[in-house]
Design a protein around this motif. Structure first.
Motif, mmCIF file in Angstrom:
data_model
loop_
_atom_site.group_PDB
_atom_site.id
_atom_site.type_symbol
_atom_site.label_atom_id
_atom_site.label_comp_id
_atom_site.label_asym_id
_atom_site.label_seq_id
_atom_site.Cartn_x
_atom_site.Cartn_y
_atom_site.Cartn_z
ATOM 1 N N TRP A 15 30.420 54.635 37.706
ATOM 2 C CA TRP A 15 30.988 53.691 36.739
ATOM 3 C C TRP A 15 31.650 54.440 35.581
ATOM 4 O O TRP A 15 32.766 54.098 35.158
ATOM 5 N N ILE A 16 30.987 55.476 35.064
ATOM 6 C CA ILE A 16 31.537 56.267 33.961
ATOM 7 C C ILE A 16 32.821 56.970 34.403
ATOM 8 O O ILE A 16 33.836 56.939 33.695
ATOM 9 N N MET A 17 32.791 57.607 35.573
ATOM 10 C CA MET A 17 33.967 58.294 36.094
ATOM 11 C C MET A 17 35.120 57.313 36.287
ATOM 12 O O MET A 17 36.242 57.581 35.862
ATOM 13 N N GLN A 18 34.846 56.176 36.897
ATOM 14 C CA GLN A 18 35.888 55.170 37.109
ATOM 15 C C GLN A 18 36.445 54.674 35.778
ATOM 16 O O GLN A 18 37.654 54.447 35.659
ATOM 17 N N VAL A 23 40.971 54.217 32.168
ATOM 18 C CA VAL A 23 41.563 54.336 30.836
ATOM 19 C C VAL A 23 42.757 55.298 30.859
ATOM 20 O O VAL A 23 43.752 55.079 30.177
ATOM 21 N N LEU A 24 42.657 56.352 31.682
ATOM 22 C CA LEU A 24 43.749 57.317 31.807
ATOM 23 C C LEU A 24 44.855 56.811 32.738
ATOM 24 O O LEU A 24 45.799 57.531 33.024
ATOM 25 N N LYS A 32 47.271 50.045 42.591
ATOM 26 C CA LYS A 32 46.781 49.185 41.514
ATOM 27 C C LYS A 32 45.788 49.959 40.650
ATOM 28 O O LYS A 32 45.188 50.929 41.103
ATOM 29 N N PRO A 33 45.611 49.524 39.396
ATOM 30 C CA PRO A 33 44.641 50.197 38.529
ATOM 31 C C PRO A 33 43.270 50.288 39.203
ATOM 32 O O PRO A 33 42.848 49.377 39.918
ATOM 33 N N ASP A 42 37.437 54.458 48.826
ATOM 34 C CA ASP A 42 38.723 55.119 49.087
ATOM 35 C C ASP A 42 39.633 55.164 47.862
ATOM 36 O O ASP A 42 40.300 56.171 47.625
ATOM 37 N N ASP A 43 39.675 54.083 47.087
ATOM 38 C CA ASP A 43 40.532 54.068 45.906
ATOM 39 C C ASP A 43 40.040 55.059 44.851
ATOM 40 O O ASP A 43 40.842 55.738 44.207
ATOM 41 N N SER A 44 38.733 55.162 44.678
ATOM 42 C CA SER A 44 38.184 56.128 43.721
ATOM 43 C C SER A 44 38.477 57.554 44.166
ATOM 44 O O SER A 44 38.861 58.401 43.341
#
Length: 83
Positions: A15-18, A23-24, A32-33, A42-44
């Motif tokens: 959660w913190i990494m995402q 934010v970046l 998509k964001p 996969d998106d992460s």
């Protein structure tokens, strides 16, 4: 200390990494964001690889031996300044 995040990881560190990547303005492979859901899918992994590639262009190695590794480890945590 933060854990290594890789595909299949879940929980607070994901959660913190995402959150940082969101934010970046890093996106998932769908363009998509990045969704902040605490699950490294996969998106992460796509966003992690994009982050590693971008950092390498600025002279910082966050992957493995000059390659994206899809893993958010110590070098990535250091790069965003949380450890």
């Amino acid at each position: 200390m933060f854990d290594v995040v890789k595909k299949g990881s879940t929980g607070t560190d994901v959660w913190i990494m995402q959150s940082f990547l969101h934010v970046l303005q890093y996106c998932g492979k769908n363009g998509k964001p990045l969704v902040i859901d605490g699950i490294c899918g996969d998106d992460s992994v796509f966003a992690i690889n994009t982050f590693q590639e971008t950092q390498r262009k600025f002279g910082y190695e966050c992957g493995s031996n000059g390659k994206n590794d899809g893993t958010w480890g110590r070098a990535c945590w250091l790069r965003i300044g949380v450890i």
